[in-house]
Design a protein around this motif. Structure first.
Motif, PDB file in Angstrom:
ATOM      1  N   ARG A 120       1.041  -1.122  -0.260  1.00  0.00           N
ATOM      2  CA  ARG A 120       0.172  -0.103   0.579  1.00  0.00           C
ATOM      3  C   ARG A 120       0.991   1.471  -0.386  1.00  0.00           C
ATOM      4  O   ARG A 120       0.070   2.204  -0.462  1.00  0.00           O
ATOM      5  CB  ARG A 120      -0.370  -0.158   1.771  1.00  0.00           C
ATOM      6  CG  ARG A 120      -2.318  -0.996   1.278  1.00  0.00           C
ATOM      7  CD  ARG A 120      -2.994  -0.929   2.385  1.00  0.00           C
ATOM      8  NE  ARG A 120      -4.611  -1.429   1.305  1.00  0.00           N
ATOM      9  CZ  ARG A 120      -4.544  -2.793   3.109  1.00  0.00           C
ATOM     10  NH1 ARG A 120      -3.233  -2.498   3.862  1.00  0.00           N
ATOM     11  NH2 ARG A 120      -4.901  -3.127   3.199  1.00  0.00           N
ATOM     12  N   ALA A 121       2.240   1.212   0.064  1.00  0.00           N
ATOM     13  CA  ALA A 121       3.057   2.310   0.348  1.00  0.00           C
ATOM     14  C   ALA A 121       3.080   2.708  -0.672  1.00  0.00           C
ATOM     15  O   ALA A 121       2.963   2.354  -2.280  1.00  0.00           O
ATOM     16  CB  ALA A 121       4.389   1.827   1.052  1.00  0.00           C
ATOM     17  N   SER A 130      -0.362   9.654  -9.249  1.00  0.00           N
ATOM     18  CA  SER A 130       0.660   8.553  -8.012  1.00  0.00           C
ATOM     19  C   SER A 130       0.122   7.522  -8.204  1.00  0.00           C
ATOM     20  O   SER A 130      -1.002   6.871  -9.056  1.00  0.00           O
ATOM     21  CB  SER A 130      -0.042   8.695  -6.564  1.00  0.00           C
ATOM     22  OG  SER A 130      -2.006   9.531  -6.382  1.00  0.00           O
ATOM     23  N   ALA A 131       0.743   6.446  -7.335  1.00  0.00           N
ATOM     24  CA  ALA A 131       0.713   5.038  -7.401  1.00  0.00           C
ATOM     25  C   ALA A 131       0.794   4.431  -6.121  1.00  0.00           C
ATOM     26  O   ALA A 131       2.307   5.073  -5.471  1.00  0.00           O
ATOM     27  CB  ALA A 131       1.413   4.264  -8.566  1.00  0.00           C
ATOM     28  N   ARG A 132       0.659   3.092  -5.983  1.00  0.00           N
ATOM     29  CA  ARG A 132       1.559   1.902  -4.624  1.00  0.00           C
ATOM     30  C   ARG A 132       2.023   1.984  -5.212  1.00  0.00           C
ATOM     31  O   ARG A 132       2.103   1.608  -6.789  1.00  0.00           O
ATOM     32  CB  ARG A 132      -0.094   2.346  -4.361  1.00  0.00           C
ATOM     33  CG  ARG A 132      -0.969   2.472  -3.527  1.00  0.00           C
ATOM     34  CD  ARG A 132      -2.114   1.517  -3.018  1.00  0.00           C
ATOM     35  NE  ARG A 132      -3.225   0.919  -4.349  1.00  0.00           N
ATOM     36  CZ  ARG A 132      -3.787   0.219  -4.032  1.00  0.00           C
ATOM     37  NH1 ARG A 132      -4.453  -0.009  -3.040  1.00  0.00           N
ATOM     38  NH2 ARG A 132      -4.587  -0.098  -5.216  1.00  0.00           N
ATOM     39  N   VAL A 133       3.083   0.959  -4.778  1.00  0.00           N
ATOM     40  CA  VAL A 133       4.059  -0.494  -4.800  1.00  0.00           C
ATOM     41  C   VAL A 133       2.865  -1.874  -5.550  1.00  0.00           C
ATOM     42  O   VAL A 133       3.259  -1.832  -6.322  1.00  0.00           O
ATOM     43  CB  VAL A 133       4.494  -1.026  -3.696  1.00  0.00           C
ATOM     44  CG1 VAL A 133       5.304  -1.261  -4.806  1.00  0.00           C
ATOM     45  CG2 VAL A 133       5.593  -0.006  -3.052  1.00  0.00           C
TER      46      VAL A 133
ATOM     47  N   LEU B 445     -11.101   4.113   2.711  1.00  0.00           N
ATOM     48  CA  LEU B 445     -10.235   5.048   1.774  1.00  0.00           C
ATOM     49  C   LEU B 445      -9.106   5.169   2.915  1.00  0.00           C
ATOM     50  O   LEU B 445      -8.084   5.910   2.058  1.00  0.00           O
ATOM     51  CB  LEU B 445     -10.736   5.815   3.439  1.00  0.00           C
ATOM     52  CG  LEU B 445     -10.926   7.056   3.744  1.00  0.00           C
ATOM     53  CD1 LEU B 445     -10.974   8.172   2.145  1.00  0.00           C
ATOM     54  CD2 LEU B 445     -11.973   8.370   4.433  1.00  0.00           C
ATOM     55  N   ARG B 446      -8.541   4.031   2.969  1.00  0.00           N
ATOM     56  CA  ARG B 446      -6.901   3.909   3.816  1.00  0.00           C
ATOM     57  C   ARG B 446      -6.344   4.009   2.765  1.00  0.00           C
ATOM     58  O   ARG B 446      -4.971   4.715   2.227  1.00  0.00           O
ATOM     59  CB  ARG B 446      -7.237   3.532   4.682  1.00  0.00           C
ATOM     60  CG  ARG B 446      -5.888   2.927   5.325  1.00  0.00           C
ATOM     61  CD  ARG B 446      -5.474   1.243   5.993  1.00  0.00           C
ATOM     62  NE  ARG B 446      -6.023   0.191   6.107  1.00  0.00           N
ATOM     63  CZ  ARG B 446      -6.003  -1.213   6.160  1.00  0.00           C
ATOM     64  NH1 ARG B 446      -5.402  -0.883   7.658  1.00  0.00           N
ATOM     65  NH2 ARG B 446      -6.244  -1.702   5.900  1.00  0.00           N
ATOM     66  N   ASP B 447      -6.451   3.459   1.219  1.00  0.00           N
ATOM     67  CA  ASP B 447      -5.796   2.854   0.156  1.00  0.00           C
ATOM     68  C   ASP B 447      -5.885   4.110  -0.066  1.00  0.00           C
ATOM     69  O   ASP B 447      -4.824   4.868  -0.890  1.00  0.00           O
ATOM     70  CB  ASP B 447      -6.906   1.937  -0.836  1.00  0.00           C
ATOM     71  CG  ASP B 447      -6.519   0.385   0.181  1.00  0.00           C
ATOM     72  OD1 ASP B 447      -7.480  -0.230  -0.418  1.00  0.00           O
ATOM     73  OD2 ASP B 447      -6.031   0.438   1.163  1.00  0.00           O
TER      74      ASP B 447
END
Lengths: 146, 625
Positions: A120-121, A130-133, B445-447
């Motif tokens: 999720r970082a 923007s994107a997550r890992v 929402l956390r995501d």
């Protein structure tokens, strides 16, 4: 680990945008170029769980998804030996057995199973949008349904 | 028109679909009554009726009316011919009518016949729809059919002034009331309409009126889905006087159990709302009343604002509205914001929310603020203002849509505006019982927070994580926000499971005709995947082909698997959890399958999305029955 992840992302996303690496002919795919490790991992998982079947998330460009008999989804990246287990899915309230054996099998082939927090970082290598890992290492383009 | 009634191919536009076909057809050819959009329909309906004279003389139906009626009948017959169940075929017809122009249908019926002929025509239609929807049909179909009945009979009452003599009307009403008290669903609408006719004509004597009121009130537990019932209540209120009707209603309610009381109160609230709208129409505000009446969902939601004593109506109306917006694929965030805030209006009394008046004021402000905004992003930004005081799952759902659809710049803006998020998360967690909907939306929402990656939100994120940890299911009681209802382990859920299973089987059969069997898809996918595993990663052309092929096969396989899982719901050990999880995935599968099957997914959505049911489980998860 985080720096290694960012290095991989920097290699496969040179434009610093979430574009499919498959569309860029200049990108080199150094890890497991013949899918040999992937095939061996799949065979080992199949011997562990004969009901193993292909998943439906993704379009087989940066990762492959496998679904175990109890519904646990394993994502194996093509970019580097990274794996994700049952990420981004709402779990049933009853605790699902996350098949530790399957995880150990994956790790025995050199894969690193990333935690939910790592997946999720935010990917620092992506600066256009923007994107997550997760998006960089495993996500489909665009995301198909589960 | 496509012959497959909503399962049209991707290549050919599905002109029968009331949602998609209407827009497509309107661009290429002159729309008929059935393809007119609801907005256009309402605009036309607000005009005074245009005098039309048949060239062959007064009293004869103008050209086109027979065609319209025949077209409806053909649609029904065609649905049966292609293998749809009568309920689906009726739903199809109801869709056509609902999405075209209801008053026009009534007008058609009126012009086609006069007096008893018109009544016979209307009754025949109503019978067909009632018979088609009486067995196992989902609420939406019943609601649409009954809505059609309402319209037709209302028209008959108001315009045709049925010529039945008072004794006959009285006898029919009393008999119908007896029928109403005993019937489950068959011909309920017709019986209620008979009651309605009698009451509207003030044809009942005192004791007969008492009997009718008691019969309808007593039956209200079983006629929970019939819109005609509150209409009867309304007429009773108007003709018998509010006090008498209220007294009869209360005395009947004393004999009901808790669930029946709840439903009866809801019906009563709806009746009061309808009365309010009727009164506003009588007061001269015809334009707003007309708008409300033309769109039942919006009508319900908007009218509920005026009535404080209808708390149980709002959530249903709100969910209808939200589903309607999604079904029409409109990014109508003004409507969504209206619906969301209105839902908050009807939330639990213990929720830490502003008072009713404050929310109403905010609602008006939001509506006004978002109306004139040119871009979607700006509208969404307006919506985000209300995140802080109203953090409940519909708001979060709306916010998640914002995050999904908006640009990164707007995302950041939204989350800056939601700077008090952590405090609200704490308040939510301190309630001690997170609902499942809250939980899911908080996960999402956390995501979203991770995606936005604002440092200022670090604290909010940690509070949210703590709230999520506290809300993990354990041995303590957990209340699910999706309000479904298993009173004794039997009511509510099993019929819906069975219905969802049946619908999924039907959809699956249609898809199999087009795509082939699920087994074939599984094997072709497996072949494809194994073939790609033999390809070098540097073999770009083959991998590009593999991507195209995967994009074609995998969504189909996902849909087939999902449908198979839904079809197997009644056989599974943990149906409730499966039900909820499959409902969560419905949107994704529907999107993957594409617009050609959207028609088929609507009933599934209404059956699976647990918007109107309540479920409370105490103790660890396990099989329900």
């Amino acid at each position: 680990m985080r720096s290694h992840i960012e290095t991989v992302i920097g290699h496969f996303y040179p434009q610093r945008a979430l574009c499919s690496p498959l569309d860029d002919p200049s990108i080199v795919w150094p890890w497991d170029p013949s899918h040999q490790c992937l095939r061996a991992t799949v065979e080992a998982l199949r011997s562990l769980d004969p009901s193993l079947r292909p998943g439906t998330r993704g379009q087989l460009e940066v990762s492959e998804e496998l679904v175990l008999g109890d519904g646990v989804r394993i994502q194996l990246s093509f970019l580097s030996p990274f794996a994700a287990v049952d990420f981004d899915r709402m779990r049933p309230l009853a605790d699902r057995s996350v098949t530790p054996k399957a995880v150990s099998v994956i790790e025995s082939f050199g894969y690193t199973v990333l935690s939910d927090e790592e997946l999720r970082a935010s990917a620092r290598g992506i600066q256009v949008g923007s994107a997550r890992v997760w998006d960089c290492l495993f996500a489909p383009f665009p995301e198909a349904s589960s | 028109m496509s012959a497959d009634l909503g399962f049209g191919s991707r290549e050919a536009p599905n002109t029968e679909s009331p949602v998609h076909g209407a827009r497509a057809l309107s661009r290429v050819q002159r729309p008929t009554i059935f393809e007119a959009t609801p907005r256009r329909a309402s605009a036309e309906a607000s005009r005074p009726p245009r005098p039309r004279r048949s060239p062959r003389g007064e009293g004869l139906p103008p050209q086109g009316l027979h065609r319209q009626k025949a077209e409806l009948e053909r649609a029904y017959a065609r649905g049966l011919a292609v293998g749809l169940s009568p309920a689906w075929a009726a739903s199809r017809v109801a869709h056509l009518v609902r999405c075209s122009q209801l008053p026009t249908l009534a007008d058609t019926i009126r012009k086609i016949g006069k007096g008893d002929t018109a009544r016979a025509t209307a009754q025949r239609w109503c019978r067909q729809l009632a018979q088609a929807t009486e067995v196992g049909a989902p609420r939406r179909e019943i609601g649409e059919a009954s809505g059609l009945l309402d319209t037709v009979f209302e028209h008959l009452i108001a315009e045709l002034r049925l010529g039945l003599p008072p004794p006959q009307v009285r006898a029919r009403a009393v008999a119908a009331a007896a029928v109403v008290a005993q019937l489950e669903s068959s011909h309920l609408s017709s019986a209620l309409s008979d009651v309605l006719i009698a009451v509207s004509r003030n044809a009942l004597r005192g004791h007969e009126l008492d009997f009718v009121v008691e019969a309808v009130a007593e039956a209200s537990g079983r006629i929970r889905y019939d819109p005609a019932a509150p209409f009867v209540f309304v007429r009773l209120l108007q003709s018998a006087g509010a006090d008498d009707a209220q007294r009869s209603f209360q005395s009947s309610r004393a004999e009901m159990d808790a669930s029946e009381t709840k439903i009866a109160e809801e019906l009563w609230g709806r009746a009061q709302i309808r009365r309010a709208v009727t009164e506003s129409a009588e007061a001269g505000d015809r334009a707003s009343a007309q708008v409300l009446l033309e769109e039942p969902d919006r009508y319900s939601v908007s009218a509920a604002l005026e009535i404080e004593s209808a708390p149980s109506l709002a959530p249903r109306g709100v969910r209808k509205l939200l589903l309607l917006s999604r079904r029409r694929k409109q990014v109508d965030h003004e409507a969504a914001g209206l619906a969301v805030l209105h839902e908050i209006l009807a939330r639990d009394a213990d929720a830490p929310l502003p008072d009713l008046e404050g929310i109403q004021n905010e609602l008006v402000r939001l509506k006004e603020a978002t109306k004139g905004l040119p871009s979607v992003d700006e509208r969404l930004r307006g919506l985000a203002q209300w995140v802080v005081p109203t953090l409940v799952w519909p708001v979060l759902a709306a916010l998640r849509r914002v995050v999904t659809e908006a640009s990164p710049r707007v995302r950041a803006s939204i989350f800056h505006q939601a700077g008090g998020f952590s405090a609200v998360a704490s308040a939510l967690a301190s309630r001690g019982r997170l609902r499942l909907g809250d939980l899911g939306e908080l996960h999402h929402l956390r995501d979203a927070l991770e995606v936005v990656s604002l440092d200022e939100l670090g604290q909010a994120r940690s509070v949210l994580e703590a709230a999520l940890e506290r809300s993990q299911p354990g041995p303590r009681a957990l209340t699910y926000g999706r309000r479904l209802v298993v009173h004794d382990g039997q009511a509510g859920l099993p019929p819906r499971l069975a219905r969802a299973s049946q619908l999924a089987s039907e959809v699956s059969k249609h898809l199999e005709k087009r795509w082939g069997s699920r087994g074939a898809l599984e094997s072709s996918t497996l072949d494809h995947v194994e073939r790609l595993r033999t390809v070098f990663k540097t073999d770009r052309p083959v991998r590009l082909w593999g991507r195209r092929e995967a994009a074609r096969i995998l969504p189909r396989l996902a849909a087939m698997r999902w449908l198979a899982a839904v079809a197997a719901l009644p056989d599974r050990a943990d149906p409730l959890e499966s039900f909820l999880l499959l409902g969560e995935e419905l949107d994704g599968v529907s999107q993957a399958v594409g617009p050609t099957c959207s028609e088929a997914f609507h009933p599934l959505r209404w059956t699976l999305c647990l918007g109107d049911l309540t479920y409370t489980r105490v103790g660890p998860p396990g099989p329900i029955s």
